[in-house]
Write a protein that holds these residues in place. Structure first.
Motif, PDB file in Angstrom:
ATOM      1  N   LYS A 127       0.839  -1.075  -0.080  1.00 54.44           N
ATOM      2  CA  LYS A 127      -0.017   0.031  -0.059  1.00 54.44           C
ATOM      3  C   LYS A 127       0.788   1.315   0.113  1.00 54.44           C
ATOM      4  O   LYS A 127       0.343   2.384  -0.379  1.00 54.44           O
ATOM      5  CB  LYS A 127      -0.859   0.046   1.146  1.00 54.44           C
ATOM      6  CG  LYS A 127      -1.832  -1.216   1.423  1.00 54.44           C
ATOM      7  CD  LYS A 127      -2.892  -0.938   2.276  1.00 54.44           C
ATOM      8  CE  LYS A 127      -2.396  -1.056   3.882  1.00 54.44           C
ATOM      9  NZ  LYS A 127      -3.476  -1.248   4.678  1.00 54.44           N
ATOM     10  N   CYS A 128       2.034   1.048   0.237  1.00 53.94           N
ATOM     11  CA  CYS A 128       3.262   2.274   0.419  1.00 53.94           C
ATOM     12  C   CYS A 128       2.971   3.209  -0.773  1.00 53.94           C
ATOM     13  O   CYS A 128       3.420   2.618  -1.785  1.00 53.94           O
ATOM     14  CB  CYS A 128       4.382   2.032   0.980  1.00 53.94           C
ATOM     15  SG  CYS A 128       5.516   3.188   1.328  1.00 53.94           S
ATOM     16  N   VAL A 129       3.051   4.400  -0.441  1.00 50.01           N
ATOM     17  CA  VAL A 129       3.006   5.301  -1.670  1.00 50.01           C
ATOM     18  C   VAL A 129       4.409   6.170  -1.825  1.00 50.01           C
ATOM     19  O   VAL A 129       4.657   7.112  -2.567  1.00 50.01           O
ATOM     20  CB  VAL A 129       2.078   6.351  -1.985  1.00 50.01           C
ATOM     21  CG1 VAL A 129       0.580   5.589  -2.458  1.00 50.01           C
ATOM     22  CG2 VAL A 129       1.647   6.923  -0.679  1.00 50.01           C
TER      23      VAL A 129
ATOM     24  N   CYS B  94       5.591   8.469   0.494  1.00 51.80           N
ATOM     25  CA  CYS B  94       5.278   9.786   0.821  1.00 51.80           C
ATOM     26  C   CYS B  94       6.631  10.058   1.913  1.00 51.80           C
ATOM     27  O   CYS B  94       6.788  11.229   2.074  1.00 51.80           O
ATOM     28  CB  CYS B  94       4.199  10.085   1.166  1.00 51.80           C
ATOM     29  SG  CYS B  94       3.733   9.310   2.722  1.00 51.80           S
ATOM     30  N   TYR B  95       6.822   9.028   2.660  1.00 56.83           N
ATOM     31  CA  TYR B  95       7.804   9.146   3.722  1.00 56.83           C
ATOM     32  C   TYR B  95       7.220  10.173   4.895  1.00 56.83           C
ATOM     33  O   TYR B  95       7.937  10.680   5.447  1.00 56.83           O
ATOM     34  CB  TYR B  95       9.198   9.865   3.241  1.00 56.83           C
ATOM     35  CG  TYR B  95       9.736   9.215   2.196  1.00 56.83           C
ATOM     36  CD1 TYR B  95      10.196   7.908   2.464  1.00 56.83           C
ATOM     37  CD2 TYR B  95       9.966   9.658   0.994  1.00 56.83           C
ATOM     38  CE1 TYR B  95      10.602   7.130   1.160  1.00 56.83           C
ATOM     39  CE2 TYR B  95      10.491   8.925  -0.176  1.00 56.83           C
ATOM     40  CZ  TYR B  95      10.841   7.823   0.265  1.00 56.83           C
ATOM     41  OH  TYR B  95      11.555   6.989  -1.013  1.00 56.83           O
ATOM     42  N   ALA B  96       5.772   9.957   5.155  1.00 49.85           N
ATOM     43  CA  ALA B  96       5.318  10.749   6.239  1.00 49.85           C
ATOM     44  C   ALA B  96       5.744  10.085   7.350  1.00 49.85           C
ATOM     45  O   ALA B  96       6.142  10.911   8.619  1.00 49.85           O
ATOM     46  CB  ALA B  96       3.522  10.649   6.057  1.00 49.85           C
TER      47      ALA B  96
ATOM     48  N   SER C 187      11.058   3.726  -6.154  1.00 48.80           N
ATOM     49  CA  SER C 187       9.913   3.199  -6.975  1.00 48.80           C
ATOM     50  C   SER C 187       9.127   2.542  -5.997  1.00 48.80           C
ATOM     51  O   SER C 187       9.365   1.677  -4.984  1.00 48.80           O
ATOM     52  CB  SER C 187      10.117   2.262  -7.840  1.00 48.80           C
ATOM     53  OG  SER C 187      10.933   2.657  -9.038  1.00 48.80           O
ATOM     54  N   ALA C 188       7.795   2.730  -5.995  1.00 47.55           N
ATOM     55  CA  ALA C 188       6.785   2.064  -4.960  1.00 47.55           C
ATOM     56  C   ALA C 188       6.459   0.768  -5.491  1.00 47.55           C
ATOM     57  O   ALA C 188       5.332   0.279  -5.279  1.00 47.55           O
ATOM     58  CB  ALA C 188       5.667   3.102  -4.938  1.00 47.55           C
ATOM     59  N   HIS C 189       7.344   0.087  -5.848  1.00 52.25           N
ATOM     60  CA  HIS C 189       7.257  -1.484  -6.209  1.00 52.25           C
ATOM     61  C   HIS C 189       7.542  -2.180  -4.911  1.00 52.25           C
ATOM     62  O   HIS C 189       8.185  -1.887  -3.878  1.00 52.25           O
ATOM     63  CB  HIS C 189       8.091  -1.674  -7.423  1.00 52.25           C
ATOM     64  CG  HIS C 189       9.273  -1.564  -7.679  1.00 52.25           C
ATOM     65  ND1 HIS C 189      10.227  -1.644  -6.524  1.00 52.25           N
ATOM     66  CD2 HIS C 189       9.991  -0.954  -8.535  1.00 52.25           C
ATOM     67  CE1 HIS C 189      11.470  -1.261  -7.059  1.00 52.25           C
ATOM     68  NE2 HIS C 189      11.248  -0.760  -8.127  1.00 52.25           N
TER      69      HIS C 189
ATOM     70  N   PRO D 210      -0.740   7.806   5.255  1.00 56.43           N
ATOM     71  CA  PRO D 210      -2.104   8.027   4.630  1.00 56.43           C
ATOM     72  C   PRO D 210      -2.592   6.748   4.074  1.00 56.43           C
ATOM     73  O   PRO D 210      -3.864   6.721   3.783  1.00 56.43           O
ATOM     74  CB  PRO D 210      -1.698   8.901   3.486  1.00 56.43           C
ATOM     75  CG  PRO D 210      -0.143   8.554   3.125  1.00 56.43           C
ATOM     76  CD  PRO D 210       0.497   8.091   4.533  1.00 56.43           C
ATOM     77  N   VAL D 211      -2.142   5.695   4.039  1.00 53.24           N
ATOM     78  CA  VAL D 211      -2.468   4.258   3.566  1.00 53.24           C
ATOM     79  C   VAL D 211      -2.755   3.270   4.715  1.00 53.24           C
ATOM     80  O   VAL D 211      -3.008   2.192   4.438  1.00 53.24           O
ATOM     81  CB  VAL D 211      -1.834   3.909   2.349  1.00 53.24           C
ATOM     82  CG1 VAL D 211      -2.081   4.862   1.174  1.00 53.24           C
ATOM     83  CG2 VAL D 211      -0.439   3.691   2.774  1.00 53.24           C
TER      84      VAL D 211
END
Lengths: 305, 385
Positions: A194-196, A198-200, A226-228, A258-259
């Protein structure tokens, strides 16, 4: 029964406001960082005008670990001048972490401690709610910092222990540990999927202090951005391991994700491992060096083959 | 006669099944029960509200998954046109030669059902930059291949403000048609050839007898009520907000509004209009690798870090100002459109309390204040209030 329970009144808010006003009026500090009630609930507030110290609140919605604003990466906060920070007992562990790692001088900040009996899972509420097994932040369970240490000012009356949550973080970790390896792998593969990127999780962490994060290094590139699945696994595992023995369990990484990746499970598992292997528990004692920054002759090293 | 059709609940589901049966990808909001999640947060939230679910735009595996009564998906439709990461080309080195393999830029036809109007509108806004100097073949290829059907949105909560930024909860901007719920089903209004083709290809599912004074009026009332609800959340003069931001680059208000920002970038990830990307080369073995583009965020210091080490935006409040500036001044001045469709995701996702509704209100007030350019002239008004 829980429906009729009322929110605990955390005393000392008047003292908090008075101390904040006096610190600003005397010029001891330039800004107070605490919590305020806003349109969508409790949130961090920066008060530099003594006339505005009545904005400060403290109730069960004051979830945020404000120590993140002391992080040396926060140039725009440092520019404001000397800070007085409002801290719960658990937040002091993060201050101790910064002191331990020489990221902060004790004289650089004034700490106003608030005696806390637990906070809610959710801060975005129009009013403070009672703490029940359903509403309490699971990390509050077993709190050993209801009496904040290291503080310059301490307000409020001693509070009772927070209630036990429906399921504690340890129980969740144990439930996951009880699964076969393949199931655990499948679980984390799905979660990290699910990780995008964003590094929040990193930005909000009070102890992610690196000037340059390893994920930003490109020569060579250690972690793919990359978010792979490959990049996400590398990132999430590296972040967690870098916090092993340093993480103070404030849960801000999970809360800001966020996810909805359950990072607190990973963090807690690593704390367990550090405790078992190094007999080390993160505390509010700044002298208590963490294994990641400490070498001892009797360190276990049978893994070196 | 207006171009309006009725489609019943069961026919809409049937339409999704027909499309899937024909091998067409159908994307729609899908709800996942997270009550079983070991996530402390998810499970706790679940115990508070037993209906709590994660909502995402997903490719349907079955028409039964179609669930039109749910709220706003966590992530916008953006990822279906600009994926979080995608290959641009791959390379192979053989001796002294390098073979570069391009990726295909044509895509199979697909349909989005029940898109949120704010998410579809965002695509049309971003079309402008994707076709400005360079025509982005991957973006355009996916746009052309996709038929988007919006569903009139009842409004999510008090962080919605689409009507304040030039769109609406019943807009078809960026979409090919609009569904509006009425008794027993939906009124469908195609807006483009692709939207009409959906009816042509599935005639049995639609009926054309929408009478203006019954179903038609019901749909109109629903749409108007929805617009009124959202409009009550926020009203700004987008043009004066644009001009104020453009002329107040150093105004302390902008840094004050950013003070609590953690620079986490979650807002840009969930934003339907944030479209900045980074291009990276990933070595995947000796002599071969892939060039990819990945979402990037203007909230990260590395976004503007120069090779020299200089960083023109080295403070978080400067980076936050950039986000506001780009959305509400730079983009409108360049492309005539606000780079925001008022979905409110950035506000909902920010646990530090950065609140775009409040921020736009504050800028709008500053922009409306007479004599703002002259602080002395503004003072008497403040004293009176």
């Amino acid at each position: 029964m829980t429906d009729t329970a009322t929110a605990p009144v955390y005393t000392g808010v008047d003292d908090l406001r008075r101390i904040a006003r006096e610190l600003l009026e005397a010029g001891d500090v330039r800004v107070i960082i605490g919590w305020e009630a806003a349109r969508r609930g409790a949130r961090p507030v920066f008060v530099s005008d003594p006339a505005e110290t009545d904005k400060l609140i403290f109730d069960t919605r004051c979830v945020h670990n404000l120590v993140t604003y002391l992080n040396p990466r926060r140039d725009h906060v440092a520019e404001l001048g000397k800070i007085a920070l409002v801290v719960k007992g658990c937040d002091v562990k993060a201050v101790a972490g910064l002191l331990r790692e020489s990221q902060l001088g004790r004289a650089d900040v004034v700490l106003i401690g608030v005696r806390c009996g637990g906070v809610l899972e959710e801060n975005e509420l129009p009013a403070a709610l009672a703490l029940t097994p359903e509403t309490v932040a699971p990390r509050c369970y077993g709190c050993d910092n209801r009496e904040p240490t290291l503080t310059d000012h301490l307000v409020g009356e001693p509070q009772p222990e927070p209630p036990r949550p429906v399921m504690t973080i340890d129980e969740r970790v144990a439930a996951l540990d009880g699964q076969p390896l393949e199931e655990r792998w499948a679980f984390w593969t799905e979660q990290f999927g699910k990780c995008v990127r964003c590094y929040a999780c990193r930005q909000v962490c009070p102890l992610c202090i690196c000037e340059q994060c390893i994920v930003e290094k490109t020569r060579p590139q250690w972690i793919e951005s990359s978010a792979h699945p490959r990049g996400n696994l590398s990132w999430n595992v590296t972040r967690a391991i870098h916090l092993a023995g340093r993480c103070v369990d404030c849960g801000e990484c999970e809360r800001f994700c966020p996810v909805g990746i359950p990072l607190s499970l990973l963090n807690r598992k690593l704390q367990d491992i550090v405790r078992e292997r190094y007999d080390y528990t993160v505390s509010d004692d700044p002298e208590n060096a963490a294994p990641i920054g400490d070498y001892r002759l009797d360190d276990q090293q049978e893994f070196i083959k | 006669m207006s171009d309006r059709y009725f489609i019943s609940d069961s026919d809409l589901r049937g339409l999704a099944a027909d499309l899937l049966g024909a091998g067409t990808e159908v994307i729609a909001p899908v709800a996942t029960d997270i009550c079983q999640s070991p996530s402390a947060i998810a499970a706790t939230a679940c115990t508070l509200d037993h209906s709590l679910v994660d909502i995402d735009y997903r490719a349907l595996t079955s028409a039964d998954e179609l669930d039109l009564d749910r709220g706003l998906p966590q992530l916008s439709l953006k990822g279906y046109f600009l994926p979080e990461h995608e290959a641009l080309c791959s390379w192979k080195q053989k001796g002294t030669t390098i073979e570069v393999e391009e990726v295909p830029t044509e895509f199979a036809a697909r349909v989005v059902l029940a898109a949120k109007p704010c998410d579809a509108a965002a695509l049309e806004v971003v079309d402008k930059v994707m076709n400005w100097d360079y025509k982005d073949e991957l973006w355009n290829g996916r746009r052309e291949a996709t038929t988007i059907v919006n569903l009139t949105c009842p409004m999510i909560d008090d962080s919605c403000f689409c009507t304040a930024v030039g769109t609406a909860p019943d807009d078809v901007k960026g979409a090919d048609g609009l569904l509006t719920p009425v008794a027993g089903g939906y009124v469908y209004e195609p807006a483009t050839d692709k939207g009409r083709a959906l009816i042509e290809g599935n005639k049995a599912r639609f009926s054309g007898d929408v009478e203006a004074d019954t179903l038609g009026r019901e749909a109109d009332d629903e749409r108007a009520a929805s617009r009124r609800r959202v409009a009550a959340n926020l009203e700004i003069d987008a043009e004066s907000v644009r001009d104020w931001i453009d002329t107040h680059f150093e105004d302390p208000l902008l840094s004050q509004l950013a003070i609590r920002c953690n620079g986490c970038g979650a807002c840009t990830s969930v934003c339907p209009t944030c479209h900045c990307f980074d291009i990276v080369d990933e070595q995947e073995g000796v002599g071969h690798g892939t060039r990819r583009r990945c979402w990037d965020t203007c909230q990260a210091p590395t976004f503007t870090l120069h090779a020299s080490g200089h960083n023109p935006r080295d403070d978080q409040h400067v980076r936050y100002r950039q986000r506001i500036n780009h959305k509400f001044a730079i983009y409108p001045l360049k492309f005539g459109e606000v780079l925001c469709t008022g979905c409110g995701r950035c506000t909902r996702v920010c646990h530090a309390g950065q609140d775009l509704v409040e921020i736009l209100q504050a800028i709008d007030i500053a922009a409306r204040r007479p004599g703002d350019a002259d602080p002395a002239a503004a003072e008497p008004e403040e004293a009176a209030s």
